[in-house]
Design an enzyme around this catalytic site. Structure first.
Site, PDB file in Angstrom:
ATOM      1  CG  ASP A   1      -1.873   1.183   1.236  1.00 35.16           C
ATOM      2  OD1 ASP A   1      -2.364   1.556   0.143  1.00 35.16           O
ATOM      3  OD2 ASP A   1      -2.129   1.764   2.307  1.00 35.16           O
ATOM      4  CB  SER A   2       0.198   4.808  -0.505  1.00 37.22           C
ATOM      5  OG  SER A   2      -0.911   4.938   0.369  1.00 37.22           O
TER       6      SER A   2
ATOM      7  CB  CYS B   1      -3.482   0.080  -2.493  1.00 40.00           C
ATOM      8  SG  CYS B   1      -3.574   1.750  -3.156  1.00 40.00           S
TER       9      CYS B   1
ATOM     10  CD  GLU C   1       0.511   7.098   5.760  1.00 37.22           C
ATOM     11  OE1 GLU C   1       1.698   7.078   6.116  1.00 37.22           O
ATOM     12  OE2 GLU C   1      -0.133   6.056   5.496  1.00 37.22           O
TER      13      GLU C   1
ATOM     14  CB  CYS D   1      -9.255   4.620   0.831  1.00 39.40           C
ATOM     15  SG  CYS D   1      -7.564   5.006   1.354  1.00 39.40           S
TER      16      CYS D   1
ATOM     17  CG  HIS E   1      -4.561   5.186   4.357  1.00 39.50           C
ATOM     18  ND1 HIS E   1      -4.055   4.581   3.233  1.00 39.50           N
ATOM     19  CD2 HIS E   1      -3.496   5.743   4.988  1.00 39.50           C
ATOM     20  CE1 HIS E   1      -2.738   4.782   3.181  1.00 39.50           C
ATOM     21  NE2 HIS E   1      -2.378   5.483   4.232  1.00 39.50           N
TER      22      HIS E   1
HETATM   23  N1  DGL Z   1      -4.710   3.110   1.003  1.00 37.08           N
HETATM   24  C1  DGL Z   1      -4.752   3.385  -0.391  1.00 37.08           C
HETATM   25  C2  DGL Z   1      -6.099   3.120  -0.963  1.00 37.08           C
HETATM   26  O1  DGL Z   1      -6.689   2.143  -0.529  1.00 37.08           O
HETATM   27  C3  DGL Z   1      -4.041   4.616  -0.879  1.00 37.08           C
HETATM   28  C4  DGL Z   1      -4.403   5.919  -0.263  1.00 37.08           C
HETATM   29  C5  DGL Z   1      -3.519   7.042  -0.752  1.00 37.08           C
HETATM   30  O2  DGL Z   1      -2.300   6.876  -0.706  1.00 37.08           O
HETATM   31  O3  DGL Z   1      -4.065   8.057  -1.191  1.00 37.08           O
HETATM   32  O4  DGL Z   1      -6.595   3.771  -1.851  1.00 37.08           O
END
Ligand code: DGL
Length: 268
Positions: free
Chosen positions: A10-11, A73, A151, A185, A187
């Site tokens: 993931d990011s 992600c 984050e 997402c 996150h």
């Molecule tokens: N967690 C990721 C997602 O599910 C990426 C979020 C991001 O870096 O903007 O989209």
């Protein structure tokens, strides 16, 4: 039996939602998690950039000898599924299909999806939910506010900024009568407590957990599970600052951050 690890990327901290679920679902598997925090957020990027990013993340995981890959992600899963499915070393999947499947199954038919802006633009969630549940009312909204909060480790229900940002996100679905909200997402499930505090009756779908369930099934079907007597370990690779990641991971992973093996990742 196959002792190689499962790769997850993931990011950033969003992928921890999948890691946490995979630890519970497949305790015998070793995991390699890549948090590409040097390039977070992914959600404001275009498809060409995301393709390159996803390809480099996959190359990194392949270099660690993984036997399967989960793109934990939503942004990568919805923008470049072909890059994810192009992983040659074993089964791979993203989070969209399984999260959509769960939503289509449990909802009474009015479904909200909250995702990054890049994911919302693709229409991937609408397509997948409507394929499984024709006639459902699906509303997808994108937000750029929540990823930076997660984050920064600001995920508690008492955090005023988190509460205000989640309030603004929920307001995008006001008046639509949704009973299910896909946190599209990975996150966003780290903020599940904040969502539930403000919308107690709303069913939340955790896309990271959905992705974990999907890759667990694929590993089992492919006959590449590890020795069930093995005690699985997780290794964490971070392309940005390791200490910031340790703090966020410590809030979210059971057992805290102390014993986590965190390494710097060189992504090419
Ligand atoms: N967690 C990721 C997602 O599910 C990426 C979020 C991001 O870096 O903007 O989209």
């Amino acid at each position: 039996m196959d002792a190689r690890p499962i790769g997850i990327f993931d990011s950033g901290a969003g992928g921890l939602t999948a890691v946490r679920s995979l630890r519970a679902l497949l305790p015998a598997e070793d995991l390699v998690f890549l948090a590409d925090t040097a390039r977070v957020p992914y959600g404001g990027r275009n498809r060409a950039e995301l393709r390159e990013i996803a390809a480099s993340d996959l190359r990194f995981l392949a270099s660690r000898g993984v036997k399967a890959v989960l793109a934990a992600c939503g942004t990568v899963s919805s923008n470049c599924p072909e890059v994810v499915s192009g992983f040659a070393g074993g089964p791979s999947c993203g989070v969209v299909a399984e999260a959509a499947r769960l939503a289509a199954r449990v909802s009474s038919g009015r479904i909200g999806v909250l995702a990054t802006e890049a994911t919302a633009r693709t229409g991937a969630f609408e397509r997948e939910i409507l394929r499984l549940r024709p006639g459902a009312e699906v509303t997808v909204r994108g937000t750029a506010e929540l990823v930076p909060l997660v984050e920064a480790g600001r995920t508690g229900p008492d955090d005023p900024e988190a509460a205000a940002a989640v309030g603004r996100a929920l307001a995008m679905f006001e008046g639509l009568g949704i009973d299910t909200l896909v946190l599209g997402c990975t996150h966003f499930p780290l903020l599940a407590g904040v969502f539930s505090a403000q919308a107690p009756g709303l069913r939340l779908i955790d896309s990271g957990r959905a992705g974990a369930e999907a890759i667990a099934r694929l590993v089992s079907r492919a006959g590449i599970a590890n020795d069930p007597a093995h005690a699985g370990r997780a290794e964490f690779f971070v392309s940005g600052g390791a200490e910031a990641f340790r703090r966020t991971a410590g809030i979210f992973l059971p057992g805290g951050a102390e014993g986590l093996s965190i390494f710097n990742a060189e992504i090419t």
